[in-house]
Design a protein around this motif. Structure first.
Motif, PDB file in Angstrom:
ATOM      1  N   GLY A   1       0.730  -1.397   0.121  1.00 40.87           N
ATOM      2  CA  GLY A   1       0.047  -0.144  -0.140  1.00 40.87           C
ATOM      3  C   GLY A   1       0.742   1.219  -0.028  1.00 40.87           C
ATOM      4  O   GLY A   1       2.028   1.360   0.103  1.00 40.87           O
ATOM      5  N   GLY A   2       0.142   2.402  -0.437  1.00 40.89           N
ATOM      6  CA  GLY A   2       0.767   3.595  -0.496  1.00 40.89           C
ATOM      7  C   GLY A   2       1.662   4.049  -1.532  1.00 40.89           C
ATOM      8  O   GLY A   2       2.748   4.898  -1.137  1.00 40.89           O
ATOM      9  N   VAL A   3       1.938   3.078  -2.190  1.00 40.11           N
ATOM     10  CA  VAL A   3       3.074   3.609  -3.362  1.00 40.11           C
ATOM     11  C   VAL A   3       2.312   4.378  -4.441  1.00 40.11           C
ATOM     12  O   VAL A   3       3.140   4.780  -5.254  1.00 40.11           O
ATOM     13  CB  VAL A   3       3.511   2.107  -4.016  1.00 40.11           C
ATOM     14  N   GLY A   4       1.281   4.774  -4.226  1.00 37.70           N
ATOM     15  CA  GLY A   4       0.763   5.930  -5.236  1.00 37.70           C
ATOM     16  C   GLY A   4      -0.277   5.079  -6.526  1.00 37.70           C
ATOM     17  O   GLY A   4      -0.472   5.939  -7.404  1.00 37.70           O
ATOM     18  N   LYS A   5      -0.662   3.771  -6.345  1.00 37.16           N
ATOM     19  CA  LYS A   5      -1.245   3.031  -7.242  1.00 37.16           C
ATOM     20  C   LYS A   5      -2.571   3.577  -7.518  1.00 37.16           C
ATOM     21  O   LYS A   5      -2.750   3.978  -8.905  1.00 37.16           O
ATOM     22  CB  LYS A   5      -1.529   1.717  -6.681  1.00 37.16           C
ATOM     23  N   SER A   6      -3.183   4.233  -6.792  1.00 35.04           N
ATOM     24  CA  SER A   6      -4.559   4.990  -7.206  1.00 35.04           C
ATOM     25  C   SER A   6      -4.485   6.234  -7.901  1.00 35.04           C
ATOM     26  O   SER A   6      -4.979   6.543  -8.950  1.00 35.04           O
ATOM     27  CB  SER A   6      -5.378   5.139  -5.833  1.00 35.04           C
ATOM     28  N   THR A   7      -3.384   7.030  -7.569  1.00 38.36           N
ATOM     29  CA  THR A   7      -2.943   8.041  -8.176  1.00 38.36           C
ATOM     30  C   THR A   7      -2.476   7.879  -9.802  1.00 38.36           C
ATOM     31  O   THR A   7      -2.870   8.488 -10.455  1.00 38.36           O
ATOM     32  CB  THR A   7      -1.819   8.820  -7.522  1.00 38.36           C
TER      33      THR A   7
ATOM     34  N   ASP B   1     -10.908  -1.005  -4.836  1.00 32.80           N
ATOM     35  CA  ASP B   1     -10.095  -0.704  -3.483  1.00 32.80           C
ATOM     36  C   ASP B   1     -11.095  -0.592  -2.470  1.00 32.80           C
ATOM     37  O   ASP B   1     -11.621   0.504  -2.132  1.00 32.80           O
ATOM     38  CB  ASP B   1      -9.196   0.534  -3.473  1.00 32.80           C
TER      39      ASP B   1
ATOM     40  N   PRO C   1      -4.341  -2.618  -2.531  1.00 38.41           N
ATOM     41  CA  PRO C   1      -2.986  -3.067  -2.409  1.00 38.41           C
ATOM     42  C   PRO C   1      -2.961  -4.435  -1.869  1.00 38.41           C
ATOM     43  O   PRO C   1      -3.450  -4.983  -1.216  1.00 38.41           O
ATOM     44  CB  PRO C   1      -2.275  -2.110  -1.240  1.00 38.41           C
TER      45      PRO C   1
ATOM     46  N   ASN D   1       6.639   4.776  -9.470  1.00 36.35           N
ATOM     47  CA  ASN D   1       6.120   6.087  -8.907  1.00 36.35           C
ATOM     48  C   ASN D   1       6.983   6.675  -7.996  1.00 36.35           C
ATOM     49  O   ASN D   1       7.669   5.933  -7.199  1.00 36.35           O
ATOM     50  CB  ASN D   1       4.662   5.900  -8.656  1.00 36.35           C
ATOM     51  N   MET D   2       7.138   7.940  -7.951  1.00 36.69           N
ATOM     52  CA  MET D   2       7.953   8.747  -7.158  1.00 36.69           C
ATOM     53  C   MET D   2       9.459   8.299  -7.329  1.00 36.69           C
ATOM     54  O   MET D   2      10.344   8.025  -6.486  1.00 36.69           O
ATOM     55  CB  MET D   2       7.555   8.226  -5.497  1.00 36.69           C
TER      56      MET D   2
ATOM     57  N   ILE E   1       7.614   7.936 -12.783  1.00 32.98           N
ATOM     58  CA  ILE E   1       6.703   9.171 -12.468  1.00 32.98           C
ATOM     59  C   ILE E   1       7.442   9.760 -11.459  1.00 32.98           C
ATOM     60  O   ILE E   1       7.908   9.223 -10.218  1.00 32.98           O
ATOM     61  CB  ILE E   1       5.325   8.842 -12.003  1.00 32.98           C
TER      62      ILE E   1
ATOM     63  N   LEU F   1       8.321  12.365  -7.994  1.00 34.88           N
ATOM     64  CA  LEU F   1       7.473  12.904  -6.890  1.00 34.88           C
ATOM     65  C   LEU F   1       7.650  14.379  -6.953  1.00 34.88           C
ATOM     66  O   LEU F   1       8.553  15.150  -6.887  1.00 34.88           O
ATOM     67  CB  LEU F   1       8.550  12.248  -5.710  1.00 34.88           C
TER      68      LEU F   1
ATOM     69  N   ILE G   1       1.395  16.691  -7.976  1.00 34.62           N
ATOM     70  CA  ILE G   1       0.648  15.558  -8.286  1.00 34.62           C
ATOM     71  C   ILE G   1      -0.165  15.320  -6.853  1.00 34.62           C
ATOM     72  O   ILE G   1      -1.181  14.912  -7.008  1.00 34.62           O
ATOM     73  CB  ILE G   1       1.677  14.231  -8.551  1.00 34.62           C
ATOM     74  N   ARG G   2       0.299  15.542  -5.562  1.00 30.02           N
ATOM     75  CA  ARG G   2      -0.382  15.295  -4.596  1.00 30.02           C
ATOM     76  C   ARG G   2      -1.577  16.180  -4.482  1.00 30.02           C
ATOM     77  O   ARG G   2      -2.744  16.086  -4.310  1.00 30.02           O
ATOM     78  CB  ARG G   2       0.521  15.311  -3.381  1.00 30.02           C
TER      79      ARG G   2
END
Ligand SMILES: Nc1ncnc2c1ncn2[C@@H]1O[C@H](COP(=O)(O)OP(=O)(O)OP(=O)(O)O)[C@@H](O)[C@H]1O
Length: 369
Positions: free
Chosen positions: A101-107, A129, A212, A266-267, A303, A305, A309-310
């Motif tokens: 989780g938290g790797v920015g998949k949804s973004t 999700d 995730p 990502n990032m 992509i 960071l 984006i955030r």
């Protein structure tokens, strides 16, 4: 009187006609020979129970169903790379997954969806999700409700639409908070409804933003939905990369066998707003490339960071929508690479299973009006 045509029409209606090998009617007895989807005993039992119930409610108790269910030949299973029944109108289903989780998949999923739409493709996005739906926020559609529409006598959910992307998410439904406690089967039932009982219309791509990890839900979605290919999102950190291996292994399991189209890092590096040409590899450099090389899959994109984006995600307008921006260019390149990888994959499939997009046609950015 019960006729063969009537039964054939009914088998079509309940979407099992392609499993039927032989159908005979003798008086009130209906003899049907079918092939189950998989050799698993519980699959055969499930099919038998569903058929009996469907026939009883459609034709009444006087009609006797004499069912013979055989296992598919091993070669048929091997070949059937696309799982589940095709969904009419949907050409390619792409699962967007991450090992953790938290790797920015949804973004990434949201930005890929708007980018493909900008390129002229017809795009849907399913937020699978269940436990942390983010599509309503990222597309500024919080509080919207999918309405019900009647299509060929069937009530279907009409996806919510914004920025040229059709979307469904558990977050659009009341009681979404309860979804947190759902177990695997309930969650996958809800997802199946959002996929199959929705009026998606014609789509070139349905992106599925998976939860995730690599749990129950993943397995049931990817077994029941004819996923064309998977895209894995990871950050360059070592721990995330180790999880990526697990994610990829899940798609490559023999019983699943979904081609991995590639990895999106990502990032990948940090770029401060005031120094847009500077790249700082704070989580390490080239990790994704090494891993991808090792696993024989392509890196589709890197992509950065960046703060915008955030911010864009938070205000409900994916960053890739910013015209003439670096981030829009990076996403366009990434989406092109994904389509290219998909074209390769479709070329290598048996013709009966090949999906429609077999060239890069339509992949050039839409002419501006
Ligand atoms: N490239 C990026 N630059 C800056 N911020 C980013 C980037 N990618 C994602 N974020 C931010 O990181 C946070 C987590 O992203 P997101 O919700 O997409 O992750 P996720 O992997 O889908 O999480 P989970 O799957 O655990 O729900 C969000 O606040 C998002 O705006």
């Amino acid at each position: 009187m019960l006729t063969k045509e009537k039964v054939q029409d009914f088998l079509k209606e309940i979407e099992v006609d392609d499993l039927v090998n032989n159908l005979q009617i003798v008086g009130n007895d209906v003899y049907i020979d079918m092939t189950a989807h998989s050799p698993a005993m519980h699959e055969k039992k499930k099919l038998e129970a569903a058929m009996k119930q469907a026939f009883a409610s459609e034709f009444g108790e006087d009609i006797h169903l004499k069912l013979k269910i055989v296992s598919p030949e091993p070669s048929e299973i091997q070949q059937s790379q696309i799982k589940g029944k095709q969904i009419p109108g949907i050409q390619n289903i792409i699962a967007i997954a991450s090992g953790k989780g938290g790797v920015g998949k949804s973004t990434v999923a949201a930005n890929m969806a708007v980018t493909l739409a900008k390129m002229g493709f017809k795009v849907g996005l399913l937020d699978a999700d269940i436990y942390g739906p983010s599509v309503p926020t990222m597309f500024d559609t919080e509080g919207q409700k999918p309405i019900s529409v009647e299509v060929n006598g069937k009530n279907l959910m009409k996806p919510v639409e914004n920025y040229g992307v059709k979307m469904l998410s558990i977050g659009y439904f009341s009681g979404a908070n309860q979804a947190v406690v759902w177990r695997g089967p309930m969650a996958s039932k809800a997802l199946n409804q959002m996929i199959r009982d929705a009026n998606w219309g014609e789509l070139d791509f349905l992106l599925i933003d998976l939860p995730p990890g690599t749990g129950d839900i993943h397995l049931s979605i990817i077994q029941e939905v004819p996923v064309t290919g998977a895209v894995i999102v990871s950050t360059p950190q070592h721990v995330a990369l180790a999880d990526v291996r697990k994610g990829i292994a899940m798609f490559q399991m023999e019983s699943i066998n979904i081609p991995v189209l590639g990895l999106i890092e990502n990032m990948a590096y940090f770029t401060p707003e005031e120094l847009p040409d500077n790249k700082y590899y704070i989580f390490g450099n080239q990790g994704a490339q090494y891993l991808a090389d090792d696993l024989g899959i392509p890196v589709l994109g890197e992509i950065p960071l960046i703060q915008s984006i955030r911010e864009a995600g938070d205000v409900g307008r994916p960053a890739a929508l910013q015209e003439n921006s670096k981030i829009a260019d990076i996403y366009t390149e990434t989406a092109r690479n994904m389509v290219e990888s998909l074209v390769e994959r479709n070329k290598n499939l048996p013709p009966t299973e090949a999906v429609k997009i077999t060239t890069m046609a339509g992949c050039s950015p839409k002419a501006k009006k």
